[in-house]
Design an enzyme around this catalytic site. Structure first.
Site, PDB file in Angstrom:
ATOM      1  N   GLY A 159      48.042  43.687  30.854  1.00 51.29           N
ATOM      2  CA  GLY A 159      46.594  43.850  31.399  1.00 51.29           C
ATOM      3  C   GLY A 159      45.636  42.775  31.577  1.00 51.29           C
TER       4      GLY A 159
ATOM      5  N   GLN B 248      46.824  49.585  40.957  1.00 47.23           N
ATOM      6  CA  GLN B 248      46.761  49.085  39.774  1.00 47.23           C
ATOM      7  C   GLN B 248      46.435  47.798  38.974  1.00 47.23           C
ATOM      8  OE1 GLN B 248      48.669  50.663  36.168  1.00 47.23           O
ATOM      9  NE2 GLN B 248      47.502  52.348  36.070  1.00 47.23           N
ATOM     10  N   THR B 249      45.931  46.859  40.473  1.00 48.52           N
ATOM     11  CA  THR B 249      46.207  46.088  40.026  1.00 48.52           C
ATOM     12  C   THR B 249      44.750  45.526  38.508  1.00 48.52           C
ATOM     13  OG1 THR B 249      43.808  45.522  41.514  1.00 48.52           O
ATOM     14  CG2 THR B 249      45.772  45.199  42.488  1.00 48.52           C
ATOM     15  N   SER B 250      44.753  44.509  38.074  1.00 50.67           N
ATOM     16  CA  SER B 250      43.733  44.431  36.767  1.00 50.67           C
ATOM     17  C   SER B 250      42.167  44.713  37.740  1.00 50.67           C
ATOM     18  CB  SER B 250      43.864  43.218  36.246  1.00 50.67           C
ATOM     19  OG  SER B 250      45.381  43.883  34.983  1.00 50.67           O
TER      20      SER B 250
ATOM     21  N   GLY C 250      52.428  44.743  34.050  1.00 48.82           N
ATOM     22  CA  GLY C 250      52.422  45.089  33.146  1.00 48.82           C
ATOM     23  C   GLY C 250      53.065  47.091  32.941  1.00 48.82           C
ATOM     24  N   MET C 251      51.387  47.907  33.172  1.00 46.69           N
ATOM     25  CA  MET C 251      51.180  48.897  33.543  1.00 46.69           C
ATOM     26  C   MET C 251      51.604  49.317  35.326  1.00 46.69           C
ATOM     27  SD  MET C 251      50.051  49.907  30.763  1.00 46.69           S
ATOM     28  CE  MET C 251      50.902  49.611  29.894  1.00 46.69           C
TER      29      MET C 251
ATOM     30  N   CYS D   3      56.392  60.508  24.829  1.00 47.30           N
ATOM     31  CA  CYS D   3      56.558  61.641  25.742  1.00 47.30           C
ATOM     32  C   CYS D   3      55.216  62.023  25.578  1.00 47.30           C
ATOM     33  CB  CYS D   3      57.167  62.622  25.421  1.00 47.30           C
ATOM     34  SG  CYS D   3      57.748  63.175  23.858  1.00 47.30           S
TER      35      CYS D   3
HETATM   36  P1  NAD Z   1      48.670  43.377  34.685  1.00 49.72           P
HETATM   37  O1  NAD Z   1      47.491  41.796  34.726  1.00 49.72           O
HETATM   38  O2  NAD Z   1      49.403  43.122  34.065  1.00 49.72           O
HETATM   39  O3  NAD Z   1      49.152  43.161  36.118  1.00 49.72           O
HETATM   40  C1  NAD Z   1      48.056  43.518  36.928  1.00 49.72           C
HETATM   41  C2  NAD Z   1      49.024  43.170  38.647  1.00 49.72           C
HETATM   42  O4  NAD Z   1      48.192  42.862  39.923  1.00 49.72           O
HETATM   43  C3  NAD Z   1      49.434  41.833  38.007  1.00 49.72           C
HETATM   44  O5  NAD Z   1      50.792  41.540  38.623  1.00 49.72           O
HETATM   45  C4  NAD Z   1      48.907  40.817  39.518  1.00 49.72           C
HETATM   46  O6  NAD Z   1      49.537  39.695  40.549  1.00 49.72           O
HETATM   47  C5  NAD Z   1      48.316  41.929  40.914  1.00 49.72           C
HETATM   48  N1  NAD Z   1      47.088  41.735  41.507  1.00 49.72           N
HETATM   49  C6  NAD Z   1      45.809  41.241  40.607  1.00 49.72           C
HETATM   50  N2  NAD Z   1      45.039  40.510  42.142  1.00 49.72           N
HETATM   51  C7  NAD Z   1      45.330  41.404  43.089  1.00 49.72           C
HETATM   52  C8  NAD Z   1      45.664  40.995  44.585  1.00 49.72           C
HETATM   53  N3  NAD Z   1      44.694  41.207  45.233  1.00 49.72           N
HETATM   54  N4  NAD Z   1      46.458  42.244  45.355  1.00 49.72           N
HETATM   55  C9  NAD Z   1      47.913  42.619  45.002  1.00 49.72           C
HETATM   56  N5  NAD Z   1      47.906  42.825  43.791  1.00 49.72           N
HETATM   57  C10 NAD Z   1      47.032  42.062  42.647  1.00 49.72           C
HETATM   58  O7  NAD Z   1      47.895  44.737  34.273  1.00 49.72           O
HETATM   59  P2  NAD Z   1      49.078  46.053  33.878  1.00 49.72           P
HETATM   60  O8  NAD Z   1      48.749  46.031  32.722  1.00 49.72           O
HETATM   61  O9  NAD Z   1      49.671  46.448  35.247  1.00 49.72           O
HETATM   62  O10 NAD Z   1      47.506  46.867  34.278  1.00 49.72           O
HETATM   63  C11 NAD Z   1      47.061  47.155  35.621  1.00 49.72           C
HETATM   64  C12 NAD Z   1      45.459  47.596  35.788  1.00 49.72           C
HETATM   65  O11 NAD Z   1      45.760  49.402  35.211  1.00 49.72           O
HETATM   66  C13 NAD Z   1      44.524  47.213  34.533  1.00 49.72           C
HETATM   67  O12 NAD Z   1      43.076  47.033  35.077  1.00 49.72           O
HETATM   68  C14 NAD Z   1      44.563  48.309  33.482  1.00 49.72           C
HETATM   69  O13 NAD Z   1      43.697  48.171  32.786  1.00 49.72           O
HETATM   70  C15 NAD Z   1      44.421  49.314  33.769  1.00 49.72           C
HETATM   71  N6  NAD Z   1      45.057  50.607  33.458  1.00 49.72           N
HETATM   72  C16 NAD Z   1      45.451  51.623  33.861  1.00 49.72           C
HETATM   73  C17 NAD Z   1      46.523  52.779  33.137  1.00 49.72           C
HETATM   74  C18 NAD Z   1      45.953  54.187  33.311  1.00 49.72           C
HETATM   75  O14 NAD Z   1      46.476  54.798  32.247  1.00 49.72           O
HETATM   76  N7  NAD Z   1      46.194  54.251  34.198  1.00 49.72           N
HETATM   77  C19 NAD Z   1      46.749  52.152  31.703  1.00 49.72           C
HETATM   78  C20 NAD Z   1      46.743  50.885  31.727  1.00 49.72           C
HETATM   79  C21 NAD Z   1      46.525  50.562  32.268  1.00 49.72           C
END
Ligand code: NAD
Length: 549
Positions: free
Chosen positions: A46, A257-259, A170-171, A403
Site C-alpha cells: 500500500g 488499484q494504483t496507490s 501488493g494488493m 476465504c
Molecule cells: P502498492 O503501492 O503496492 O502498488 C501500487 C502500484 O501502482 C505500484 O506498483 C505503482 O508502481 C503503481 N502506480 C502508481 N502510479 C501509477 C500510475 N500513474 N500508472 C500506473 N501504475 C501506477 O499498493 P497496493 O497494496 O497494491 O494497493 C493499491 C491501492 O488499492 C491502495 O490505494 C490500497 O489502499 C487499495 N486497496 C484496495 C483494496 C480493496 O479491496 N479494494 C484492498 C487493499 C488496498
C-alpha cells in the site's frame, strides 16, 4: 542485514508462549522479502504501509515479545513499543494503535510532518497490525468482486470480456489472476516494470506486452477467442487509459488499484520512475498537485468508458476523491465496489477470514483447506475457491489461507483448527485474523461504508466498539488504525488476531472472538436498516435491543 527478516518456523519457541511467539512470527513474516514490497524500509504494501516505525523499534518490539508473560500486554503506538503493562491471561498480549490523529489535524501534510519528526507511522490495514499474508490476502476479495461483476452484468462469467485496470502492487497484483479465475481477459497498466515482473514470477500475471499496440492486440485476440488471459503493460495509467478511450478499444470493465489514496504514491504523467522518490520527498506539495491532475485525467477516461457502457467502479483506493481534488467534476459518477457488489455479504457478517500456519509447513494449510471443505459442504463457491487457490496460488512467507466466512461460520472454523492443533494433526498452532476491509470494523465513507442506507457513512463509533469488543473477548492482539485503504482523514478501522494453540483456553477465546467480531458486522448493518442483516440476526439469535422485527 535488516532486510533479510524471515519468520521463525517449527515448534521451538523464542518467546514464552504461543501467543507472543505468534505475534513475533507474524511481525517477522510481514517483513519477509517474499511478502513485503520494500522490506529494507519496513514497507509491507500500500505505498508506504509499515510494520514498525523504524529498525530500532522493530528490534525492540521483537525483544519485548520474547520476554512478555501471559499476564502482560505490550502497547505499540504507531510502530513503536511504548510500554508493557500488567494485565491478565484473557487480555490481548499486544494492543496496537496506528496513525490516529485528532480529526481537525487528520490530513496528509500534518501526518507527514509528524512522521518526519519520527512520532507516527502509517500502518494501512494489515501492515501495522501484523497479519498481511501477501497478495493472496486480497485475491479472494478481488475474485469475489469480479465474480459479482460477472453475475451482475455478464451472465455469471467474464468469458469474452476485457477488464482494464492499473497498479500491480501488493494488493493490485491480485487483479489479473482474479479476472482470469473468472475466465476473463485483463489488461493491467503498471509504471514500474519490476512490479509487473514480480507478478509474472508469482504466476498472478500471465505475460507482459512490449508496448501499447502489442498489448491491445494480445487482449483483443484473447477476448475474441473467449480465452482467459492477463497482460501487463508498462506505462502510466493517466496516459494509457485516455489513449485506449481515444482508440475506442472495446473495454467491458474498468477499475483501478494504483496507490491513489496517497498522492505521493501515484506517479504523475511526465515524471520519470527514477525521479519519483526524490521529487516526492523534496516537493511534496507540487508533486501532490501534479498527481491529482493526472488522476483527474485517469478518472475522466474511466467516466468516458462508463459513458460507452462499461461497468466501472472505484476499487477502494480513493481515486475518485483525489481526482475530484485534481479538477475532475464527474469523478463520483461511478460507484465504489462495496455498495455496488459487497454490502449484501457484509450484512451476513461475511468478510476476509484468514489464517497462517506458524509451523511454516504447507501441509498444515492443506489440512485446514480440507477441514473447511468438510465444515461447509453446502457452499459451492467456497469449495471452488479453496480448490482453485490450492492449485494456483504460491505461498509468500508463512503458508496461509483466506476465504470469506460469515457470522456463525468463523468460530466453527476456528474451533476446528484448534482441535486439529490439540490432536497433533497440525504440526504447530495457527493464527487466525482478518483484513480490516470487513463487515463491522471499518468506518470509511469512500469504501466500506459508502452510501449506507441510513446515511451513517462517517460514523466511526463502530470500529472503536469493534476493537473494544475483541479486546474484551480474548483476542491475542487488537489494533485500531486511521487512514487505511483510502488515506489519512478518510477511515478508522480495527483488527484482531487470535491464536489457536490447541488449549482449552484458546478454544474459549476463539469461540467468543470469532462470534463477536463478525457479529459486529451484523448488528452494524441491522442498525443501518438493512433487512438482510435483520434476517441474519433473527435467524442466528444476535441480540439487538432496539431491532425492529
Ligand atoms: P502498492 O503501492 O503496492 O502498488 C501500487 C502500484 O501502482 C505500484 O506498483 C505503482 O508502481 C503503481 N502506480 C502508481 N502510479 C501509477 C500510475 N500513474 N500508472 C500506473 N501504475 C501506477 O499498493 P497496493 O497494496 O497494491 O494497493 C493499491 C491501492 O488499492 C491502495 O490505494 C490500497 O489502499 C487499495 N486497496 C484496495 C483494496 C480493496 O479491496 N479494494 C484492498 C487493499 C488496498
Amino acid at each position: 542485514m535488516n532486510a533479510n527478516i524471515r519468520a521463525r518456523r517449527g515448534t521451538e519457541l523464542a518467546a514464552r508462549s504461543w501467543g507472543t511467539e505468534a505475534a513475533l512470527r507474524m511481525l517477522q513474516n510481514n517483513l519477509d522479502p517474499e511478502v513485503a514490497e520494500r522490506p529494507e524500509d519496513l514497507v509491507v504494501y500500500g505505498g508506504t504501509a509499515k510494520a514498525a516505525r523504524d529498525w530500532d523499534c522493530f528490534h525492540a518490539i521483537s525483544r519485548e515479545l520474547t520476554l512478555l508473560g501471559d499476564d502482560e500486554t505490550l502497547l505499540v503506538q504507531s510502530g513503536k513499543p511504548v510500554g508493557v503493562l500488567r494485565t491478565h491471561e484473557w487480555a490481548p498480549r499486544v494492543l496496537i494503535a496506528n496513525a490516529n490523529l485528532v480529526p481537525d489535524w487528520a490530513d496528509w501534510p500534518e501526518f507527514r510532518r509528524l512522521e518526519r519528526l519520527g512520532l507516527t507511522m502509517y500502518g494501512n490495514m494489515t501492515a501495522g497490525s501484523w497479519i498481511y499474508i501477501g497478495t493472496q490476502g486480497i485475491l479472494q476479495g478481488t475474485y469475489e468482486t469480479f465474480a459479482a461483476v460477472a453475475r451482475k452484468r455478464f451472465g455469471g462469467t467474464l468469458k469474452g470480456t476485457l477488464t482494464v485496470t492499473a497498479g500491480l502492487g501488493g494488493m493490485g497484483g491480485a487483479q489479473p489472476l482474479a479476472v482470469t479465475m473468472n475466465e476473463g481477459v485483463a489488461l493491467c497498466v503498471e509504471v514500474d516494470p519490476q512490479r509487473a515482473r514480480r507478478r509474472v514470477e508469482t504466476r498472478y500475471l500471465d505475460e507482459i506486452a512490449d508496448d501499447l499496440d502489442d498489448a491491445v492486440d494480445r487482449v483483443l485476440r484473447a477476448k475474441a477467442e473467449g480465452r482467459p488471459l492477463s497482460v501487463g503493460l508498462i506505462g502510466n495509467a493517466a496516459e494509457v487509459l485516455p489513449e485506449l478511450l481515444r482508440r475506442d478499444v472495446p473495454v467491458d470493465v474498468v477499475t483501478d488499484q494504483t496507490s491513489a489514496h496517497d498522492p505521493l504514491a501515484y506517479l504523475p504523467k511526465g515524471v520519470d520512475l527514477d525521479d519519483w522518490a526524490d521529487y516526492a520527498a523534496k516537493s511534496p506539495d507540487e508533486f501532490t498537485d501534479r498527481s491529482r491532475e493526472s488522476m483527474a485525467d485517469h478518472v475522466e477516461a474511466m467516466v468516458g468508458f462508463q459513458d460507452r457502457g462499461a461497468e466501472v467502479f472505484d476499487y477502494g483506493n480513493s481515486i475518485r476523491g483525489e481526482a475530484k481534488l485534481g479538477g475532475c467534476e464527474r469523478a463520483f459518477d461511478f460507484p465504489g465496489f462495496v455498495p455496488a457488489y459487497i454490502r449484501p455479504l457484509f450484512c451476513e457478517g461475511k468478510g476476509p477470514f484468514r489464517w497462517a500456519a506458524l509451523s511454516g509447513d504447507p501441509a498444515d494449510i492443506a489440512k485446514t483447506d480440507r477441514a473447511i471443505l468438510e465444515l461447509f459442504p453446502e457452499n459451492e463457491q467456497l469449495a471452488r475457491w479453496i480448490r482453485m487457490v490450492g492449485e494456483r496460488v504460491e505461498f509468500q512467507g508463512l503458508p496461509a489461507r483466506i476465504c470469506w466466512l460469515g457470522y456463525g461460520e468463523r468460530h466453527r472454523a476456528g474451533l476446528r483448527f484448534n482441535e486439529m492443533v490439540a490432536s497433533g494433526e497440525l504440526s504447530a498452532p495457527i493464527v487466525i485474523g482478518r483484513d480490516h476491509l470487513d463487515c463491522g470494523s471499518v468506518a470509511s465513507p469512500h469504501r466500506e461504508t459508502e452510501a449506507m442506507a441510513d446515511g451513517s457513512d462517517a460514523i466511526a463509533d463502530w470500529p472503536l466498539l469493534n476493537a473494544l469488543v475483541n479486546t474484551a473477548s480474548g483476542a491475542t492482539w487488537v489494533s485500531l488504525h486511521h487512514g487505511g485503504g483510502v488515506g489519512i482523514g478518510r477511515s478508522i478501522h480495527a483488527g484482531q488476531v487470535t491464536v489457536a494453540d490447541g488449549t482449552e483456553l484458546a478454544a474459549r477465546k476463539l469461540e467468543r472472538v470469532l462470534t463477536n467480531d463478525p457479529g459486529m458486522g451484523v448488528l452494524r448493518h441491522v442498525d443501518a436498516g438493512y433487512p438482510e442483516a435483520a434476517r441474519v440476526a433473527a435467524e442466528q439469535g444476535v441480540h439487538i435491543p432496539m431491532a425492529q422485527h
